[in-house]
Every structure is written in C-alpha cells, then in structure tokens.
Write a protein that holds these residues in place. Structure first.
Motif, PDB file in Angstrom:
ATOM      1  N   GLN A 177       0.814  -1.225   0.000  1.00 15.20           N
ATOM      2  CA  GLN A 177       0.000   0.000   0.000  1.00 15.20           C
ATOM      3  C   GLN A 177       0.849   1.278   0.000  1.00 15.20           C
ATOM      4  O   GLN A 177       0.326   2.387   0.050  1.00 15.20           O
ATOM      5  CB  GLN A 177      -0.951   0.007   1.198  1.00 15.20           C
ATOM      6  CG  GLN A 177      -2.037  -1.051   1.143  1.00 15.20           C
ATOM      7  CD  GLN A 177      -2.883  -0.972  -0.112  1.00 15.20           C
ATOM      8  OE1 GLN A 177      -3.333   0.097  -0.498  1.00 15.20           O
ATOM      9  NE2 GLN A 177      -3.088  -2.109  -0.771  1.00 15.20           N
ATOM     10  N   GLY A 178       2.174   1.099  -0.013  1.00 18.09           N
ATOM     11  CA  GLY A 178       3.051   2.253  -0.145  1.00 18.09           C
ATOM     12  C   GLY A 178       3.205   3.097   1.107  1.00 18.09           C
ATOM     13  O   GLY A 178       3.549   4.280   1.015  1.00 18.09           O
ATOM     14  N   VAL A 179       2.965   2.489   2.280  1.00 20.42           N
ATOM     15  CA  VAL A 179       3.062   3.269   3.526  1.00 20.42           C
ATOM     16  C   VAL A 179       4.267   2.856   4.372  1.00 20.42           C
ATOM     17  O   VAL A 179       4.368   3.229   5.543  1.00 20.42           O
ATOM     18  CB  VAL A 179       1.760   3.167   4.370  1.00 20.42           C
ATOM     19  CG1 VAL A 179       0.576   3.721   3.589  1.00 20.42           C
ATOM     20  CG2 VAL A 179       1.486   1.729   4.809  1.00 20.42           C
ATOM     21  N   THR A 180       5.199   2.113   3.774  1.00 25.07           N
ATOM     22  CA  THR A 180       6.352   1.591   4.524  1.00 25.07           C
ATOM     23  C   THR A 180       7.091   2.685   5.294  1.00 25.07           C
ATOM     24  O   THR A 180       7.278   2.592   6.506  1.00 25.07           O
ATOM     25  CB  THR A 180       7.333   0.872   3.573  1.00 25.07           C
ATOM     26  OG1 THR A 180       6.689  -0.302   3.060  1.00 25.07           O
ATOM     27  CG2 THR A 180       8.603   0.458   4.306  1.00 25.07           C
ATOM     28  N   ILE A 181       7.525   3.729   4.605  1.00 23.84           N
ATOM     29  CA  ILE A 181       8.357   4.762   5.238  1.00 23.84           C
ATOM     30  C   ILE A 181       7.575   5.477   6.336  1.00 23.84           C
ATOM     31  O   ILE A 181       8.103   5.713   7.434  1.00 23.84           O
ATOM     32  CB  ILE A 181       8.886   5.776   4.197  1.00 23.84           C
ATOM     33  CG1 ILE A 181       9.685   5.072   3.092  1.00 23.84           C
ATOM     34  CG2 ILE A 181       9.727   6.851   4.881  1.00 23.84           C
ATOM     35  CD1 ILE A 181      10.964   4.392   3.551  1.00 23.84           C
ATOM     36  N   ASP A 182       6.308   5.811   6.063  1.00 19.38           N
ATOM     37  CA  ASP A 182       5.476   6.476   7.085  1.00 19.38           C
ATOM     38  C   ASP A 182       5.360   5.610   8.333  1.00 19.38           C
ATOM     39  O   ASP A 182       5.461   6.103   9.466  1.00 19.38           O
ATOM     40  CB  ASP A 182       4.059   6.750   6.541  1.00 19.38           C
ATOM     41  CG  ASP A 182       4.054   7.807   5.448  1.00 19.38           C
ATOM     42  OD1 ASP A 182       5.019   8.604   5.407  1.00 19.38           O
ATOM     43  OD2 ASP A 182       3.106   7.835   4.657  1.00 19.38           O
ATOM     44  N   PHE A 183       5.138   4.319   8.124  1.00 20.91           N
ATOM     45  CA  PHE A 183       4.951   3.394   9.250  1.00 20.91           C
ATOM     46  C   PHE A 183       6.234   3.248  10.053  1.00 20.91           C
ATOM     47  O   PHE A 183       6.221   3.301  11.281  1.00 20.91           O
ATOM     48  CB  PHE A 183       4.495   2.021   8.713  1.00 20.91           C
ATOM     49  CG  PHE A 183       4.264   1.004   9.787  1.00 20.91           C
ATOM     50  CD1 PHE A 183       3.169   1.101  10.634  1.00 20.91           C
ATOM     51  CD2 PHE A 183       5.144  -0.061   9.961  1.00 20.91           C
ATOM     52  CE1 PHE A 183       2.955   0.163  11.643  1.00 20.91           C
ATOM     53  CE2 PHE A 183       4.936  -0.999  10.953  1.00 20.91           C
ATOM     54  CZ  PHE A 183       3.832  -0.890  11.795  1.00 20.91           C
ATOM     55  N   ILE A 184       7.360   3.086   9.369  1.00 18.19           N
ATOM     56  CA  ILE A 184       8.648   2.939  10.049  1.00 18.19           C
ATOM     57  C   ILE A 184       8.987   4.208  10.828  1.00 18.19           C
ATOM     58  O   ILE A 184       9.473   4.149  11.963  1.00 18.19           O
ATOM     59  CB  ILE A 184       9.777   2.642   9.024  1.00 18.19           C
ATOM     60  CG1 ILE A 184       9.498   1.375   8.224  1.00 18.19           C
ATOM     61  CG2 ILE A 184      11.144   2.578   9.724  1.00 18.19           C
ATOM     62  CD1 ILE A 184       9.666   0.076   8.931  1.00 18.19           C
ATOM     63  N   ARG A 185       8.742   5.359  10.229  1.00 14.94           N
ATOM     64  CA  ARG A 185       9.020   6.636  10.914  1.00 14.94           C
ATOM     65  C   ARG A 185       8.216   6.736  12.213  1.00 14.94           C
ATOM     66  O   ARG A 185       8.727   7.199  13.234  1.00 14.94           O
ATOM     67  CB  ARG A 185       8.693   7.821   9.999  1.00 14.94           C
ATOM     68  CG  ARG A 185       9.751   8.071   8.928  1.00 14.94           C
ATOM     69  CD  ARG A 185       9.286   9.130   7.933  1.00 14.94           C
ATOM     70  NE  ARG A 185       9.028  10.410   8.590  1.00 14.94           N
ATOM     71  CZ  ARG A 185       9.962  11.345   8.791  1.00 14.94           C
ATOM     72  NH1 ARG A 185      11.205  11.159   8.399  1.00 14.94           N
ATOM     73  NH2 ARG A 185       9.637  12.495   9.382  1.00 14.94           N
ATOM     74  N   GLN A 186       6.959   6.281  12.170  1.00 21.03           N
ATOM     75  CA  GLN A 186       6.138   6.303  13.383  1.00 21.03           C
ATOM     76  C   GLN A 186       6.740   5.389  14.449  1.00 21.03           C
ATOM     77  O   GLN A 186       6.851   5.775  15.623  1.00 21.03           O
ATOM     78  CB  GLN A 186       4.711   5.857  13.054  1.00 21.03           C
ATOM     79  CG  GLN A 186       3.802   5.761  14.290  1.00 21.03           C
ATOM     80  CD  GLN A 186       2.395   5.340  13.926  1.00 21.03           C
ATOM     81  OE1 GLN A 186       1.820   5.863  12.982  1.00 21.03           O
ATOM     82  NE2 GLN A 186       1.832   4.397  14.675  1.00 21.03           N
ATOM     83  N   GLN A 187       7.153   4.175  14.055  1.00 21.66           N
ATOM     84  CA  GLN A 187       7.753   3.244  15.013  1.00 21.66           C
ATOM     85  C   GLN A 187       9.005   3.850  15.650  1.00 21.66           C
ATOM     86  O   GLN A 187       9.207   3.770  16.863  1.00 21.66           O
ATOM     87  CB  GLN A 187       8.118   1.931  14.310  1.00 21.66           C
ATOM     88  CG  GLN A 187       6.925   1.052  13.982  1.00 21.66           C
ATOM     89  CD  GLN A 187       7.360  -0.299  13.418  1.00 21.66           C
ATOM     90  OE1 GLN A 187       8.190  -0.368  12.518  1.00 21.66           O
ATOM     91  NE2 GLN A 187       6.805  -1.367  13.937  1.00 21.66           N
TER      92      GLN A 187
END
Length: 249
Positions: free
Chosen positions: A136-146
C-alpha cells in the motif's frame, strides 16, 4: 568516523542450554573478527552458560527481551539489572514476533528502550512493515512512526549508541529478502528520521542493521550499502554459515 558493523544473531526460541553452549563453541572460531561487533542474542535460560562458553572470544551474549520495570510481581519477566548482573550489554527490543504474539506496542517498546539505557544496555530496536503495508506504499510512514515513538524522551547522547534493526516482516523466515535497494532505501529513511528527531551527528553515529532472511550470499551486497551497518540474523545464526556472514568481506 566510519561506523563499525554490528552483526547479531537472534536465536529466538531455539536450542536447549547444553545445545546452545555446543553451538557457541562451534561458532567461536568461525565468527572471530576484529572488524565487526558480534552478538548472540540467546534465550534467557541460556544466557549464563553461553556467557561462560564465550569467555575469551569476541562474542557478546545478548538477551532477546527484557521488561521495563526494575522488579516486582511480573511473573515470567526479566528485569534489566538481572541482565547487567551477568554482563549482558545488548538486548533486542520490539521484535515483530514480540509485537505480533505478545501484544507489544510502540509505547511498551519506548518504555523498554528507556529502561535499557538507564542500565547501560544497548537496545537493538526493531522496526518493520507487513506485506500489506509494503504493497500500500506506507512503509516509510509506518517505520518513521515506530522510530519516533521508540525514541520518545531518549537523549541524543543515548540514541547515538543505539542499534536499530530494520526487518520487513514479510522477509522474516520466509526466504524472501528485500532487494538491496529496498533495504538501503528504508535504512536511509531511518537515518533521516533520526537526524530530524536529533541532529545529523546523532544520525551519523547510530548503527542501523538489516534483518530478514540474511544469508552468506546476500550479506556482502547488503552490508556494502551506505546506511546498512550490519545485520540481525535469524535462522542462519544457528548454523556454521553465520561465520561467513560475519566475515562477509
């Protein structure tokens, strides 16, 4: 200053204490290297015998988990001072399996990270996306949140000594490996995130590992990337092949 590579084995729930000692003894000559930091993160019951077995070698014995309280009524948990008392200097925190099976959250990861630093234990902080998140193309956003939550209220001085392990969940134990480009892209984004939270000096100091079906054949190319400072290795850390990963050059 060049960052020293750190290659850690995550043994997960494998090997009895006697089997673990035998494996340490088997791997000792194979992982001998002055060029990288070598860590075996072993099941809690095997930490002490593995410490004894690793004496006089370059192997650091680490833990796979710890709790964020000093002591108390937390049946089955291990406190940070229990680890430091036997000489543990590294602990894996927030592995995707802990998050998935044992209900760990970004918030409990943050508590554990802060507690590890309080006790001068280096946390290996895990992050990684699922296949759905990747698609879904949200990898970077998700990792940044973690990362942002994991390092909440952690000082720059502490963060500079941390290790971050990027492990795409879809590549753990599946035999699928992120392409070198995919791994480098996310590790670079993690470094940018750290520079935004702190500063460039902290981002330049922190070590970022790639994990997820790392093998002797994939290690050289992965570890040659500008932002990949080693690996968190699962299945291959239980075999003689781990020596080839450590001596990847």
């Amino acid at each position: 200053m060049a960052r020293k590579k750190i290659i850690a084995g995550n043994w997960k729930m494998n090997k009895t204490p006697s089997e673990a000692v035998a494996l340490v003894n088997e791997l000792k000559p194979l992982v001998a290297s002055d060029e990288v930091d070598v860590v075996f993160c072993v099941p809690a019951i095997s930490i002490i015998p593995c410490m004894e077995a690793a004496k006089g070698s370059n192997i650091n014995i680490g833990a796979e988990n710890m709790y964020f309280e000093e002591n108390g009524a937390y049946t089955g948990e291990i406190a940070p001072n229990m680890l430091t008392d036997v000489g543990v200097k590294y602990v894996i925190i927030g592995h995707s399996e802990r998050r998935e099976y044992f209900a760990e959250t970004d918030e409990t990861v943050n508590k554990k990270v802060k507690k590890a630093f309080e006790h001068n234990i280096t946390p290996i902080v895990c992050c990684g996306e699922s296949l759905t998140q990747r698609e879904q193309g949200v990898t970077i956003d998700f990792i940044r949140q973690q990362i942002k939550i994991a390092f909440l209220d952690v000082s720059a001085q502490q963060a500079a000594t941390a290790v971050i392990a990027y492990e795409p969940i879809w590549a753990i134990g599946t035999g699928k490996v992120a392409t070198t480009e995919q791994a480098q892209e996310v590790c670079a984004a993690i470094r940018v995130c750290i520079s935004e939270i702190y500063d460039q000096a902290t981002a330049d100091a922190i070590r970022i590992q790639y994990g997820g079906s790392v093998s002797a054949s994939s290690a050289p190319e992965l570890f040659a990337q500008a932002d990949i400072d080693g690996g968190l290795v699962g299945g291959a850390s239980l075999k003689p092949d781990f020596g080839k990963i450590v001596n990847y050059k």
